[in-house]
Motif scaffolding. Structure first.
Motif, mmCIF file in Angstrom:
data_model
loop_
_atom_site.group_PDB
_atom_site.id
_atom_site.type_symbol
_atom_site.label_atom_id
_atom_site.label_comp_id
_atom_site.label_asym_id
_atom_site.label_seq_id
_atom_site.Cartn_x
_atom_site.Cartn_y
_atom_site.Cartn_z
ATOM 1 N N ILE A 198 -1.683 -3.703 22.303
ATOM 2 C CA ILE A 198 -0.507 -2.826 22.342
ATOM 3 C C ILE A 198 0.732 -3.623 21.938
ATOM 4 N N ILE A 199 0.880 -4.834 22.474
ATOM 5 C CA ILE A 199 2.022 -5.687 22.118
ATOM 6 C C ILE A 199 1.995 -6.011 20.635
ATOM 7 N N LEU A 200 0.833 -6.320 20.105
ATOM 8 C CA LEU A 200 0.693 -6.616 18.677
ATOM 9 C C LEU A 200 1.059 -5.394 17.834
ATOM 10 N N ILE A 201 0.591 -4.233 18.228
ATOM 11 C CA ILE A 201 0.917 -3.003 17.499
ATOM 12 C C ILE A 201 2.421 -2.750 17.531
ATOM 13 N N LEU A 202 3.051 -2.906 18.694
ATOM 14 C CA LEU A 202 4.505 -2.710 18.805
ATOM 15 C C LEU A 202 5.264 -3.737 17.971
ATOM 16 N N PHE A 203 4.771 -4.963 17.971
ATOM 17 C CA PHE A 203 5.384 -6.020 17.169
ATOM 18 C C PHE A 203 5.312 -5.667 15.679
ATOM 19 N N ILE A 204 4.170 -5.207 15.231
ATOM 20 C CA ILE A 204 3.989 -4.806 13.823
ATOM 21 C C ILE A 204 4.853 -3.583 13.503
ATOM 22 N N MET A 205 4.893 -2.615 14.414
ATOM 23 C CA MET A 205 5.731 -1.431 14.198
ATOM 24 C C MET A 205 7.200 -1.820 14.090
ATOM 25 N N ASN A 206 7.650 -2.762 14.914
ATOM 26 C CA ASN A 206 9.028 -3.229 14.879
ATOM 27 C C ASN A 206 9.355 -3.788 13.496
ATOM 28 N N PHE A 207 8.518 -4.668 12.977
ATOM 29 C CA PHE A 207 8.751 -5.225 11.649
ATOM 30 C C PHE A 207 8.708 -4.153 10.573
ATOM 31 N N ASN A 208 7.764 -3.253 10.677
ATOM 32 C CA ASN A 208 7.612 -2.194 9.681
ATOM 33 C C ASN A 208 8.855 -1.312 9.622
ATOM 34 N N TYR A 209 9.319 -0.843 10.772
ATOM 35 C CA TYR A 209 10.491 0.035 10.788
ATOM 36 C C TYR A 209 11.768 -0.692 10.363
ATOM 37 N N LYS A 210 11.942 -1.930 10.812
ATOM 38 C CA LYS A 210 13.126 -2.692 10.413
ATOM 39 C C LYS A 210 13.111 -2.974 8.907
ATOM 40 N N ASN A 211 11.950 -3.267 8.354
ATOM 41 C CA ASN A 211 11.842 -3.474 6.902
ATOM 42 C C ASN A 211 12.148 -2.185 6.143
ATOM 43 N N GLU A 212 11.641 -1.083 6.651
ATOM 44 C CA GLU A 212 11.903 0.210 6.013
ATOM 45 C C GLU A 212 13.397 0.520 6.039
ATOM 46 N N GLN A 213 14.038 0.265 7.156
ATOM 47 C CA GLN A 213 15.475 0.505 7.249
ATOM 48 C C GLN A 213 16.240 -0.403 6.293
ATOM 49 N N ALA A 214 15.865 -1.664 6.216
ATOM 50 C CA ALA A 214 16.542 -2.598 5.310
ATOM 51 C C ALA A 214 16.383 -2.150 3.856
ATOM 52 N N LYS A 215 15.205 -1.687 3.492
ATOM 53 C CA LYS A 215 14.977 -1.191 2.127
ATOM 54 C C LYS A 215 15.868 0.013 1.827
ATOM 55 N N LEU A 216 15.969 0.927 2.783
ATOM 56 C CA LEU A 216 16.792 2.122 2.576
ATOM 57 C C LEU A 216 18.280 1.784 2.480
ATOM 58 N N VAL A 217 18.748 0.851 3.293
ATOM 59 C CA VAL A 217 20.157 0.445 3.218
ATOM 60 C C VAL A 217 20.427 -0.228 1.878
ATOM 61 N N ASN A 218 19.519 -1.087 1.436
ATOM 62 C CA ASN A 218 19.679 -1.727 0.125
ATOM 63 C C ASN A 218 19.667 -0.699 -1.005
ATOM 64 N N GLN A 219 18.748 0.256 -0.911
ATOM 65 C CA GLN A 219 18.667 1.305 -1.928
ATOM 66 C C GLN A 219 19.947 2.142 -1.934
ATOM 67 N N TYR A 220 20.483 2.425 -0.765
ATOM 68 C CA TYR A 220 21.739 3.169 -0.623
ATOM 69 C C TYR A 220 22.881 2.424 -1.320
ATOM 70 N N ASN A 221 22.998 1.139 -1.040
ATOM 71 C CA ASN A 221 24.075 0.338 -1.643
ATOM 72 C C ASN A 221 23.928 0.264 -3.160
ATOM 73 N N MET A 222 22.727 0.114 -3.650
ATOM 74 C CA MET A 222 22.509 0.066 -5.096
ATOM 75 C C MET A 222 22.796 1.422 -5.736
ATOM 76 N N GLN A 223 22.461 2.484 -5.046
ATOM 77 C CA GLN A 223 22.708 3.820 -5.583
ATOM 78 C C GLN A 223 24.199 4.110 -5.663
ATOM 79 N N LEU A 224 24.981 3.590 -4.723
ATOM 80 C CA LEU A 224 26.436 3.743 -4.807
ATOM 81 C C LEU A 224 26.959 3.100 -6.092
ATOM 82 N N SER A 225 26.444 1.923 -6.406
ATOM 83 C CA SER A 225 26.848 1.255 -7.648
ATOM 84 C C SER A 225 26.392 2.047 -8.862
ATOM 85 N N LYS A 226 25.189 2.615 -8.783
ATOM 86 C CA LYS A 226 24.668 3.409 -9.896
ATOM 87 C C LYS A 226 25.547 4.638 -10.129
ATOM 88 N N ILE A 227 25.969 5.284 -9.053
ATOM 89 C CA ILE A 227 26.822 6.467 -9.181
ATOM 90 C C ILE A 227 28.126 6.094 -9.873
#
Length: 178
Positions: A18-47
């Motif tokens: 359970i701890i391992l699964i939560l640890f993996i989920m934490n990394f997965n969600y934080k990585n997903e959020q970082a990707k979306l924030v980066n994509q957001y910032n790049m899209q602002l420049s594209k606009i």
């Protein structure tokens, strides 16, 4: 005693998994959020780039069509004024003479460019709106909301004062386009 060790090992293995699964989920969600924030910032420049390109193309093409109309007017007026200055038989000259014809292709091209460039600008804005939606869903929904930073992304669409007024008043009765 042996059964209690098996149960203890099983419980420990379960807790560790359970701890391992939560640890993996934490990394997965934080990585997903970082990707979306980066994509957001790049899209602002594209606009910004799409908007800049749109206006440069439209200003250039509009300038060409305006200059063409101005030059055509000057040439046509000059031809007509010189043609009839010294001739008494004006009535029949128009039958045998050829006058320059105004070509409207530049205006058609300008209209197409306006449509295409405005569509590209709108598409770039719709893309960032989708990025904001996905990111904010990640922040607000369970279980991802347990693991990610709760900072929401915002984007206000770039539009005209007229459109903003319609959205505020909820009334759009402007029918006459000209």
């Amino acid at each position: 005693m042996k059964d209690s060790k098996i149960v203890l090992i099983s419980v420990c293995a379960f807790i560790l998994s359970i701890i391992l699964i939560l640890f993996i989920m934490n990394f997965n969600y934080k990585n997903e959020q970082a990707k979306l924030v980066n994509q957001y910032n790049m899209q602002l420049s594209k606009i910004e780039g799409v908007h800049d390109n749109m206006w440069k193309i439209l200003e250039s093409k509009a300038g060409v069509t305006k200059e063409y109309a101005s030059q055509f007017d000057y040439i046509y007026s000059h031809i007509i004024s010189k043609r009839y200055d010294q001739n008494d038989k004006i009535l029949f000259n128009w039958i045998k003479e050829q006058n320059p014809e105004f070509n409207s292709e530049l205006y058609k091209d300008l209209c197409v460019s306006i449509d295409v460039q405005r569509k590209q600008f709108l598409d770039a804005q719709l893309e960032i709106i989708d990025i904001v939606r996905v990111h904010n869903n990640l922040v607000q929904t369970f279980p991802s909301s347990l693991f990610v930073d709760h900072k929401m992304l915002k984007y206000e669409i770039i539009s005209s004062n007229y459109s903003k007024g319609v959205m505020k008043s909820k009334i759009d009765n402007k029918v006459n386009l000209f």
